[in-house]
Design a protein around this motif. Structure first.
Motif, PDB file in Angstrom:
ATOM      1  N   THR A  58     -11.695  37.836  -6.972  1.00 38.80           N
ATOM      2  CA  THR A  58     -11.202  36.561  -7.509  1.00 38.80           C
ATOM      3  C   THR A  58     -10.439  36.725  -8.819  1.00 38.80           C
ATOM      4  O   THR A  58      -9.474  36.010  -9.077  1.00 38.80           O
ATOM      5  CB  THR A  58     -12.367  35.579  -7.734  1.00 38.80           C
ATOM      6  OG1 THR A  58     -13.365  36.206  -8.544  1.00 38.80           O
ATOM      7  CG2 THR A  58     -12.967  35.145  -6.420  1.00 38.80           C
ATOM      8  N   ILE A  59     -10.871  37.653  -9.654  1.00 42.51           N
ATOM      9  CA  ILE A  59     -10.234  37.798 -10.964  1.00 42.51           C
ATOM     10  C   ILE A  59      -8.780  38.236 -10.824  1.00 42.51           C
ATOM     11  O   ILE A  59      -7.916  37.867 -11.640  1.00 42.51           O
ATOM     12  CB  ILE A  59     -11.039  38.770 -11.843  1.00 42.51           C
ATOM     13  CG1 ILE A  59     -12.403  38.147 -12.171  1.00 42.51           C
ATOM     14  CG2 ILE A  59     -10.296  39.098 -13.142  1.00 42.51           C
ATOM     15  CD1 ILE A  59     -13.348  39.060 -12.912  1.00 42.51           C
ATOM     16  N   ARG A  61      -6.755  37.093  -8.896  1.00 46.65           N
ATOM     17  CA  ARG A  61      -5.949  35.891  -8.640  1.00 46.65           C
ATOM     18  C   ARG A  61      -5.716  35.075  -9.914  1.00 46.65           C
ATOM     19  O   ARG A  61      -5.028  34.057  -9.873  1.00 46.65           O
ATOM     20  CB  ARG A  61      -6.664  34.996  -7.616  1.00 46.65           C
ATOM     21  CG  ARG A  61      -6.860  35.615  -6.240  1.00 46.65           C
ATOM     22  CD  ARG A  61      -5.533  35.842  -5.550  1.00 46.65           C
ATOM     23  NE  ARG A  61      -5.689  36.200  -4.145  1.00 46.65           N
ATOM     24  CZ  ARG A  61      -5.555  35.352  -3.127  1.00 46.65           C
ATOM     25  NH1 ARG A  61      -5.256  34.091  -3.365  1.00 46.65           N
ATOM     26  NH2 ARG A  61      -5.695  35.757  -1.896  1.00 46.65           N
ATOM     27  N   MET A  62      -6.285  35.505 -11.022  1.00 47.10           N
ATOM     28  CA  MET A  62      -6.211  34.736 -12.265  1.00 47.10           C
ATOM     29  C   MET A  62      -5.169  35.285 -13.223  1.00 47.10           C
ATOM     30  O   MET A  62      -4.947  36.498 -13.298  1.00 47.10           O
ATOM     31  CB  MET A  62      -7.570  34.729 -12.975  1.00 47.10           C
ATOM     32  CG  MET A  62      -8.694  34.114 -12.194  1.00 47.10           C
ATOM     33  SD  MET A  62     -10.273  34.242 -13.102  1.00 47.10           S
ATOM     34  CE  MET A  62     -11.411  33.571 -11.893  1.00 47.10           C
ATOM     35  N   GLN A  63      -4.549  34.372 -13.967  1.00 45.45           N
ATOM     36  CA  GLN A  63      -3.710  34.729 -15.105  1.00 45.45           C
ATOM     37  C   GLN A  63      -4.390  34.178 -16.351  1.00 45.45           C
ATOM     38  O   GLN A  63      -4.650  32.979 -16.424  1.00 45.45           O
ATOM     39  CB  GLN A  63      -2.308  34.141 -14.959  1.00 45.45           C
ATOM     40  CG  GLN A  63      -1.499  34.719 -13.821  1.00 45.45           C
ATOM     41  CD  GLN A  63      -0.122  34.083 -13.710  1.00 45.45           C
ATOM     42  OE1 GLN A  63       0.311  33.345 -14.602  1.00 45.45           O
ATOM     43  NE2 GLN A  63       0.578  34.355 -12.613  1.00 45.45           N
ATOM     44  N   ASN A 336      -7.232  24.289 -10.612  1.00 45.33           N
ATOM     45  CA  ASN A 336      -7.695  25.687 -10.734  1.00 45.33           C
ATOM     46  C   ASN A 336      -7.264  26.322 -12.054  1.00 45.33           C
ATOM     47  O   ASN A 336      -6.737  27.435 -12.077  1.00 45.33           O
ATOM     48  CB  ASN A 336      -7.184  26.520  -9.558  1.00 45.33           C
ATOM     49  CG  ASN A 336      -7.169  25.759  -8.242  1.00 45.33           C
ATOM     50  OD1 ASN A 336      -6.110  25.527  -7.674  1.00 45.33           O
ATOM     51  ND2 ASN A 336      -8.323  25.325  -7.778  1.00 45.33           N
ATOM     52  N   SER A 364      -5.503  30.078 -11.909  1.00 48.07           N
ATOM     53  CA  SER A 364      -5.729  30.911 -10.729  1.00 48.07           C
ATOM     54  C   SER A 364      -4.908  30.397  -9.563  1.00 48.07           C
ATOM     55  O   SER A 364      -4.600  29.209  -9.468  1.00 48.07           O
ATOM     56  CB  SER A 364      -7.218  30.899 -10.359  1.00 48.07           C
ATOM     57  OG  SER A 364      -7.447  31.591  -9.141  1.00 48.07           O
ATOM     58  N   THR A 365      -4.559  31.319  -8.660  1.00 53.22           N
ATOM     59  CA  THR A 365      -3.891  30.926  -7.417  1.00 53.22           C
ATOM     60  C   THR A 365      -4.898  30.668  -6.310  1.00 53.22           C
ATOM     61  O   THR A 365      -4.512  30.322  -5.195  1.00 53.22           O
ATOM     62  CB  THR A 365      -2.913  32.024  -6.969  1.00 53.22           C
ATOM     63  OG1 THR A 365      -3.639  33.245  -6.765  1.00 53.22           O
ATOM     64  CG2 THR A 365      -1.807  32.241  -7.985  1.00 53.22           C
ATOM     65  N   ASP A 366      -6.177  30.844  -6.608  1.00 52.01           N
ATOM     66  CA  ASP A 366      -7.243  30.623  -5.632  1.00 52.01           C
ATOM     67  C   ASP A 366      -7.662  29.160  -5.675  1.00 52.01           C
ATOM     68  O   ASP A 366      -8.255  28.697  -6.654  1.00 52.01           O
ATOM     69  CB  ASP A 366      -8.420  31.534  -5.949  1.00 52.01           C
ATOM     70  CG  ASP A 366      -9.562  31.401  -4.956  1.00 52.01           C
ATOM     71  OD1 ASP A 366      -9.441  30.606  -4.000  1.00 52.01           O
ATOM     72  OD2 ASP A 366     -10.590  32.095  -5.133  1.00 52.01           O
ATOM     73  N   PHE A 369     -11.242  28.189  -6.630  1.00 61.26           N
ATOM     74  CA  PHE A 369     -11.728  28.375  -8.008  1.00 61.26           C
ATOM     75  C   PHE A 369     -11.866  26.995  -8.635  1.00 61.26           C
ATOM     76  O   PHE A 369     -10.888  26.316  -8.902  1.00 61.26           O
ATOM     77  CB  PHE A 369     -10.749  29.241  -8.793  1.00 61.26           C
ATOM     78  CG  PHE A 369     -11.042  29.312 -10.274  1.00 61.26           C
ATOM     79  CD1 PHE A 369     -12.249  29.803 -10.745  1.00 61.26           C
ATOM     80  CD2 PHE A 369     -10.083  28.899 -11.195  1.00 61.26           C
ATOM     81  CE1 PHE A 369     -12.507  29.875 -12.119  1.00 61.26           C
ATOM     82  CE2 PHE A 369     -10.329  28.970 -12.558  1.00 61.26           C
ATOM     83  CZ  PHE A 369     -11.545  29.458 -13.016  1.00 61.26           C
ATOM     84  N   ASP A 386     -18.204  28.152 -12.059  1.00 58.59           N
ATOM     85  CA  ASP A 386     -17.268  27.942 -10.960  1.00 58.59           C
ATOM     86  C   ASP A 386     -18.067  27.604  -9.705  1.00 58.59           C
ATOM     87  O   ASP A 386     -18.789  28.443  -9.173  1.00 58.59           O
ATOM     88  CB  ASP A 386     -16.450  29.231 -10.758  1.00 58.59           C
ATOM     89  CG  ASP A 386     -15.563  29.189  -9.524  1.00 58.59           C
ATOM     90  OD1 ASP A 386     -15.355  28.089  -8.966  1.00 58.59           O
ATOM     91  OD2 ASP A 386     -15.073  30.268  -9.117  1.00 58.59           O
TER      92      ASP A 386
END
Length: 772
Positions: A58-59, A61-63, A336, A364-366, A369, A386
């Motif tokens: 998952t991480i 997918r994060m900025q 998200n 995130s693109t998830d 999230f 989360d």
């Protein structure tokens, strides 16, 4: 959670958890929380779906902001559906799992007692939690927790419980408040249980506060605030939000100014700490409840503004660096992301701006999230709860549009997930501070750079009745090198019932506003027959010396002084009104202390303030008008007997935004009392309640639009299980309530309009309704 928009309301579904056959129900996991996750049963992703991402991925997918990193500290199966938590003295997390929320899109089984309070522990101290202990189970939709003395407060609607804990096991259960949640559906019920600097416990979506004295629990009325989540800054000021508002807050102590039932709104409370509600998702976010409406999504299908602002935090540690001092972070689970705001105080006014334009602190693109609550922590990091869910909207407000989105992108499953992350600067060691038992060490920690540590040290000194620390605390109050140490020492003395009036009065004459502000905040608790004269004299001096910053506080405190010297209180209020007639904070503070004496005060002050257009006179006249309006209201008990289902619906769905008095609620909704939309054309009213109304809307000549109210009122007609009879009773109830006196709405009229509008998915606009 939120009534308008796609609020994050927790869609927690049954969890698959592993339980050992011990009386503690302990689960352990080796080394990390990510390497032993069993992939849930799920179909392979198909185009257009929102795939389930395993915790270890998952991480990626994060900025996150440059210089920071996100670390996963726990994931399923050790935790599922986390909605709230507290750290204890050993840096263990006590987590609330709202397991039963919305098992499917129609809420089947929401009343099943399957929620938990669990302890998560990092046994090998590697930064990843690896043990789970179930402390309390079989709860129905639990939503908040607070550690205090030898136990925990747990919010389980409609009740607030106190569990005594021994060896991590609940041994006794006491009912603190059987009306912790009065009315409101699952999206609109109190939560938070923040144990604040002033030693009271506060809630969001509530006007109550709690305090334990000996074996008794005190409950007091305060200002109504917030929706989901509540936090405080270094000086004890409270912050919260609602679904569409980035950050709201109180300039003044939460215990002041909520005295006058005739006064609607008090300046300095529920203020917009950050007015900018723009958000910047990094991927399309069509899965919001009103995504079909104009301007909800931009051309790239990304959310424009907050629609599900969740549990905020004022960051209160030094780990992030000086530029993050007095920063507020707000999660937006429907987009998200986590927003960063930079706050600034000028006197008692706190305002802020978003830290960035065009980007977020974390995004995130998830789509799954779902950051719902943020926390300060023993290690100085910021922790993120989360829920990791596809669906985050309760059935009451779930539109056909969003149901379609859920189905198209396979958002329902899996349902047994949950993650907790921490955010830290790169290349830093963030080790938790454990809270010791030694008295002298606890006093020193009151001045620690980490606000969580200071708070917890204060609480432990009070809970443990460490009276041997009184000399050290008094010395800490006198020192000037560390103001935060002095402030926490002051409130610790108050919590130990050992603060002296002369110590507070000494701070009232301080040239530093930091100290005067705290002295004014604690003064109401110090007022008694032997001390009030000292305070009256000090306040008189401050007013005469033009201490403008102190003026609203003094006006609020006059209510406490009135018990002992009504003349001194009245004279101060008169002097403040005359001295600051155009100051809205002072004006409202004065009026807050005048319940049922408004007209008498108005007559007395006319000679000094003759101009009716002066702000003070306008505000006072509003309160007087409120009294006269209330006198014309109908008996609510009679209406309750006539329309029992309607009253129940109003209480659970409408009251939280329109107010129990039908007068509307600031930032949420316009009034129903004497509204032409309520008492006028029945078809228009039925249409609004069935399918909602998107603003702006004119009520009695005033145009209501964001941010004065939420821009969108949801309908309840999307719920096909909602009986026409119940809706008819609801509409009849509000058409007869307060000063309204319109004729009833029949079941047949609701059925006819509902049939006519079959297939409708969008909320109405005012222009559409005017065409009916």
């Amino acid at each position: 959670m939120k009534k308008y928009g796609s609020h994050f309301l927790f869609l927690a579904i049954s969890i698959t958890l592993f339980y050992c056959k011990t009386n503690k129900k302990v689960v352990t996991q080796q080394t990390t929380a990510t390497t032993e996750i069993v992939k849930p049963d799920t179909v392979a992703p198909v185009p257009g779906t929102s795939p389930f991402i395993r915790p270890e991925n998952t991480i990626a997918r994060m900025q996150v902001e440059n210089g920071f990193e996100v670390k996963l500290v726990v994931a399923e199966p050790l935790v599922s559906a986390p909605v709230a938590m507290q750290f204890d003295d050993k840096a263990r997390m006590w987590v609330v799992e709202m397991t039963g929320y919305m098992p499917d899109t129609i809420g089947t089984g929401e009343d099943i007692p399957n929620g938990n309070i669990v302890i998560l522990d990092d046994r090998n101290k590697d930064g990843v939690y690896d043990e789970r202990i179930v402390v309390v189970d079989s709860l129905v939709l639990p939503r908040a927790i607070c550690l205090i003395e030898n136990g925990i407060l747990v919010a389980e609607p409609t009740n607030l419980w106190f569990y005594e804990i021994k060896n991590d096991k609940a041994v006794k259960k006491t009912l603190v408040d059987d009306k912790y949640t009065e009315g409101g559906n699952v999206e609109h019920q109190p939560n938070g249980l923040l144990r604040a600097m002033d030693n009271w416990i506060y809630n969001a979506k509530s006007d109550k506060r709690y305090r334990k004295r000996g074996n008794k629990w005190e409950i007091e009325h305060t200002h109504f605030r917030g929706q989901w989540g509540i936090t405080q800054d270094n000086y004890g000021r409270l912050y919260y939000n609602n679904n569409s508002q980035n950050l709201l807050g109180d300039y003044f102590p939460a215990g002041l100014g909520a005295f006058n039932k005739n006064q609607k709104g008090v300046a300095g409370y529920n203020e917009k700490s950050v007015a900018n509600n723009k958000v910047y998702p990094i991927h399309p976010t069509p899965g919001v409840n009103r995504g079909y409406m104009k301007n909800i999504l931009d051309d790239s299908l990304r959310l424009n503004d907050f629609t599900a602002a969740a549990g905020p935090v004022i960051y209160r540690s030094a780990l992030f660096g000086p530029s993050y001092e007095f920063n507020a972070f707000v999660p937006e689970p429907s987009a998200n992301l986590i927003k960063r705001n930079i706050l600034d105080e000028r006197g008692y006014v706190v305002k802020g701006e978003q830290a960035y334009k065009g980007k977020e602190f974390l995004a995130s693109t998830d789509e799954r999230f779902r950051p719902v609550s943020l926390y300060n922590a023993p290690d100085g990091a910021m922790y993120v709860l989360d829920m990791y869910r596809g669906i985050i909207q309760h059935k009451t407000y779930l539109t056909p549009y969003l149901k379609d989105q859920i189905g198209k992108r396979n958002l329902t499953q899996p349902l047994s997930s949950g993650r907790i992350y921490k955010i830290v600067p790169k290349n830093t060691e963030s080790r938790p501070v454990t809270i010791p038992d030694k008295a002298d060490e606890l006093v020193k920690l009151l001045g620690h750079a980490n606000g969580w540590v200071r708070d917890r040290a204060q609480q432990k000194l009070i809970d443990g009745k460490y009276n041997q620390t009184l000399p050290a605390l008094r010395e800490a109050v006198k020192q000037k090198n560390n103001p935060l140490l002095a402030i926490h020492a002051l409130w610790t003395l108050e919590g130990l019932n050992s603060l002296k009036s002369e110590e507070v009065v000494a701070w009232l004459s301080s040239p530093e506003w930091t100290y005067r502000m705290q002295a004014l905040s604690v003064a109401p608790y110090m007022m008694n027959p032997s001390s009030y004269r000292q305070f009256a004299s000090a306040f008189e001096t401050m007013v005469n010396e033009n201490d403008t910053l102190s003026a609203p506080y003094i006006a609020f405190i006059c209510k406490s002084m009135e018990t002992f010297d009504s003349t001194a209180s009245h004279n101060l209020l008169t002097k403040l009104a005359v001295k600051y007639p155009s100051n809205r904070y002072v004006s409202d503070a004065v009026i807050s202390s005048l319940q049922d004496k408004e007209e008498l005060f108005q007559n007395e002050i006319t000679a000094s303030l003759a101009d009716p257009n002066i702000l003070f006179n306008k505000q006072l006249q509003k309160a007087i008008a409120g009294i006269k309006n209330a006198q014309g209201n109908r008996n609510p008990e009679t209406l309750k007997k006539e329309f029992p289902k309607g009253e129940a619906l109003f209480t659970s769905i409408c009251q939280t935004c329109h107010g129990p008095d039908g007068g509307g609620v600031r930032s949420l909704a316009p009034p129903l009392n004497q509204s032409e939309w309520v008492t006028g054309n029945k078809d228009k009213l039925i249409s609004i309640v069935l399918f909602g109304l998107t603003g702006p809307v004119k009520v009695n000549g005033h145009v209501y639009q964001t941010p004065e109210v939420s821009g969108d009122m949801p309908g309840i007609g999307y719920d096909k299980d909602m009986p026409n009879e119940d809706i008819a009773q609801l509409l009849s109830f509000i058409r007869k309530s307060w000063r309204n006196n319109a004729d009833k709405v029949t079941t047949e009229e609701v059925a006819r309009t509902r049939q006519k509008l079959t297939g409708r998915e969008k909320a109405f606009t005012e222009a559409e309704l005017n065409g009916i």
